[in-house]
Scaffold this motif. Structure first.
Motif, short mmCIF file in Angstrom:
data_model
loop_
_atom_site.label_atom_id
_atom_site.label_comp_id
_atom_site.label_asym_id
_atom_site.label_seq_id
_atom_site.Cartn_x
_atom_site.Cartn_y
_atom_site.Cartn_z
N ALA A 48 -27.94 2.03 -10.71
CA ALA A 48 -27.10 1.10 -9.94
C ALA A 48 -26.46 1.80 -8.74
O ALA A 48 -26.48 1.28 -7.62
N SER A 49 -25.89 3.01 -8.98
CA SER A 49 -25.24 3.72 -7.88
C SER A 49 -26.26 4.17 -6.84
O SER A 49 -26.00 4.15 -5.63
N GLY A 50 -27.45 4.56 -7.32
CA GLY A 50 -28.48 4.97 -6.37
C GLY A 50 -28.95 3.83 -5.50
O GLY A 50 -29.14 3.99 -4.29
N LEU A 51 -29.15 2.65 -6.13
CA LEU A 51 -29.56 1.49 -5.34
C LEU A 51 -28.50 1.10 -4.33
O LEU A 51 -28.80 0.74 -3.19
N TYR A 52 -27.20 1.21 -4.75
CA TYR A 52 -26.12 0.87 -3.82
C TYR A 52 -26.10 1.82 -2.63
O TYR A 52 -25.99 1.40 -1.47
N LYS A 53 -26.21 3.12 -2.92
CA LYS A 53 -26.17 4.10 -1.83
C LYS A 53 -27.38 3.98 -0.91
O LYS A 53 -27.26 4.14 0.29
N LEU A 54 -28.55 3.69 -1.51
CA LEU A 54 -29.74 3.51 -0.68
C LEU A 54 -29.67 2.24 0.16
O LEU A 54 -30.26 2.15 1.24
N ARG A 268 -21.25 7.67 9.53
CA ARG A 268 -22.71 7.67 9.48
C ARG A 268 -23.23 8.84 8.67
O ARG A 268 -24.16 8.69 7.85
N ALA A 269 -22.62 10.02 8.88
CA ALA A 269 -23.06 11.21 8.14
C ALA A 269 -22.81 11.03 6.64
O ALA A 269 -23.64 11.43 5.81
N GLU A 270 -21.68 10.40 6.31
CA GLU A 270 -21.36 10.15 4.90
C GLU A 270 -22.39 9.22 4.26
O GLU A 270 -22.84 9.45 3.13
N ILE A 271 -22.78 8.18 4.99
CA ILE A 271 -23.76 7.24 4.45
C ILE A 271 -25.13 7.89 4.32
O ILE A 271 -25.87 7.68 3.34
N GLU A 272 -25.51 8.70 5.32
CA GLU A 272 -26.80 9.38 5.25
C GLU A 272 -26.85 10.33 4.06
O GLU A 272 -27.87 10.43 3.37
N LEU A 273 -25.73 11.04 3.81
CA LEU A 273 -25.66 11.91 2.64
C LEU A 273 -25.73 11.09 1.36
O LEU A 273 -26.40 11.47 0.39
N ALA A 274 -25.04 9.94 1.37
CA ALA A 274 -25.08 9.06 0.19
C ALA A 274 -26.49 8.55 -0.05
O ALA A 274 -26.91 8.37 -1.20
N ASN A 275 -27.26 8.28 1.02
CA ASN A 275 -28.65 7.86 0.86
C ASN A 275 -29.46 8.92 0.13
O ASN A 275 -30.27 8.62 -0.76
N ILE A 276 -29.24 10.19 0.53
CA ILE A 276 -29.97 11.30 -0.12
C ILE A 276 -29.58 11.40 -1.59
O ILE A 276 -30.43 11.54 -2.48
N VAL A 277 -28.25 11.34 -1.84
CA VAL A 277 -27.77 11.43 -3.22
C VAL A 277 -28.28 10.24 -4.04
O VAL A 277 -28.66 10.38 -5.21
N GLY A 278 -28.29 9.06 -3.41
CA GLY A 278 -28.77 7.87 -4.12
C GLY A 278 -30.22 8.00 -4.52
O GLY A 278 -30.62 7.64 -5.65
N ALA A 279 -31.07 8.52 -3.62
CA ALA A 279 -32.48 8.72 -3.95
C ALA A 279 -32.63 9.72 -5.10
O ALA A 279 -33.44 9.53 -6.01
N ALA A 280 -31.82 10.80 -5.05
CA ALA A 280 -31.87 11.79 -6.12
C ALA A 280 -31.41 11.18 -7.44
O ALA A 280 -31.99 11.47 -8.51
N ASN A 281 -30.37 10.33 -7.40
CA ASN A 281 -29.90 9.67 -8.63
C ASN A 281 -30.95 8.75 -9.22
O ASN A 281 -31.12 8.68 -10.45
N LEU A 282 -31.65 8.03 -8.36
CA LEU A 282 -32.72 7.15 -8.86
C LEU A 282 -33.82 7.95 -9.56
O LEU A 282 -34.32 7.56 -10.61
#
Length: 320
Positions: A48-54, A268-282
């Protein structure tokens, strides 16, 4: 020990082994179910968190439009003199028409709200002088032609400047400053200016010839008195007050834009980092679900094997 006794002992030992096996299997089943449940919940949270961040898009972050409050325009340091200026040359058309019309309105604001508080002996500022000091059309057109600024953005900034200066002109603090200048009286102030000048002198005099044989130069101190009329501290002319307001507006707007740009870049940098973390979480969630399925498979094998053993024992007991 008789054969019957040996049989009973063997039967008791088998029952003990069965009981221990049941306890161990029950404990293993509870442990496996507990771990599997934890893994399943954790995988669901990661998914869920990964999908949200992505799902978040860094390009959706926009810079907040910068604005300058009226109080910020009027918050100037009254003890410092204000300077501006430096015209340049250029040629453009549609843009020049707008700038000409803007200067008419801006100059009209100055004359209606500031110049009328000037003292009788103050030099009047004409439209050309005003344009060169406060707008500098030629410089703006040259910057547009070279691509340093965009006309649409510059036009919006000038309209915002006019609105801000108009609002500042209506404030009580501005009216009080202008009225103070109008009522102020200049006082004569005399000051001493000290400097040096070059002086030629005889460095070697010929007494036998009665003339100077060698000349040299030296610096000698000189001073002179200068008198001028000055206003009381904190009182400035309407044209200087107008210039101070404009400078304050431009500086504050530039600072605000830099701050907004920095905040947007951080977001923007925070969201881009969250995208990376989200993909790793998935990906971690997928691996955990894989481990969960393996544990469920092992649990199933244990249950099947236990069921088969019980069934085989019942069949042996029935045959006996």
């Amino acid at each position: 020990m008789t054969t019957g006794e040996e049989g009973r002992a063997g039967h008791r030992f088998a029952r003990l082994v069965d009981k221990m096996e049941s306890i161990y299997l029950a404990a293993l089943r509870v442990l496996a179910l507990g771990v599997a449940t934890i893994l399943l919940v954790y995988a669901a949270w990661l998914g869920a968190s990964g999908l949200y961040k992505l799902s978040r898009d860094a390009s959706s972050i926009k810079e907040q439009p910068a604005a300058v409050a009226t109080a910020e325009i009027t918050g100037i340091d009254m003890s410092k003199p204000r300077e501006e200026a430096s015209p340049q040359v250029d040629p453009l058309q549609r843009e020049r028409a707008f700038y000409k019309q803007f200067v008419d309105r801006y100059f009209g604001l100055y004359r209606a709200r500031f110049e009328r508080f000037a003292q009788p002996d103050d030099a009047k500022v004409n439209r050309s002088q005003f344009e060169q000091r406060f707008v500098q059309i030629d410089t703006r057109l040259q910057s547009i032609e070279s691509g340093d600024i965009r006309f649409d953005a510059d036009r919006a900034d000038l309209e915002s400047l006019l609105a801000g200066m108009s609002a500042a002109a209506e404030t009580d603090v501005t009216k009080a400053r202008l009225q103070s200048y109008q009522a102020a009286r200049k006082t004569k102030v005399t000051r001493t200016i000290r400097d040096t000048r070059t002086e030629q002198y005889c460095s070697y005099y010929g007494y036998y010839t009665g003339s100077c044989l060698s000349w040299d130069t030296r610096q000698v101190p000189v001073s002179r008195q200068v008198s001028e009329l000055r206003l009381p501290t904190g009182i400035i002319a309407p044209i200087d007050l107008f210039a101070a307001y404009q400078k304050k507006y431009i500086e504050t707007l530039a600072t605000r834009r830099e701050e907004n740009a920095a905040k947007a870049a951080d977001a923007r940098a925070e969201i881009e980092l969250a995208n990376i973390v989200g993909a790793a979480n998935l990906w971690t969630a997928v691996k955990i679900i894989g481990v969960f399925l393996v544990m469920m498979f092992l649990f199933l094998l244990i249950a099947i094997e236990r069921h088969q053993r019980r069934r085989s024992r019942r069949v042996v007991a029935t045959d006996a």
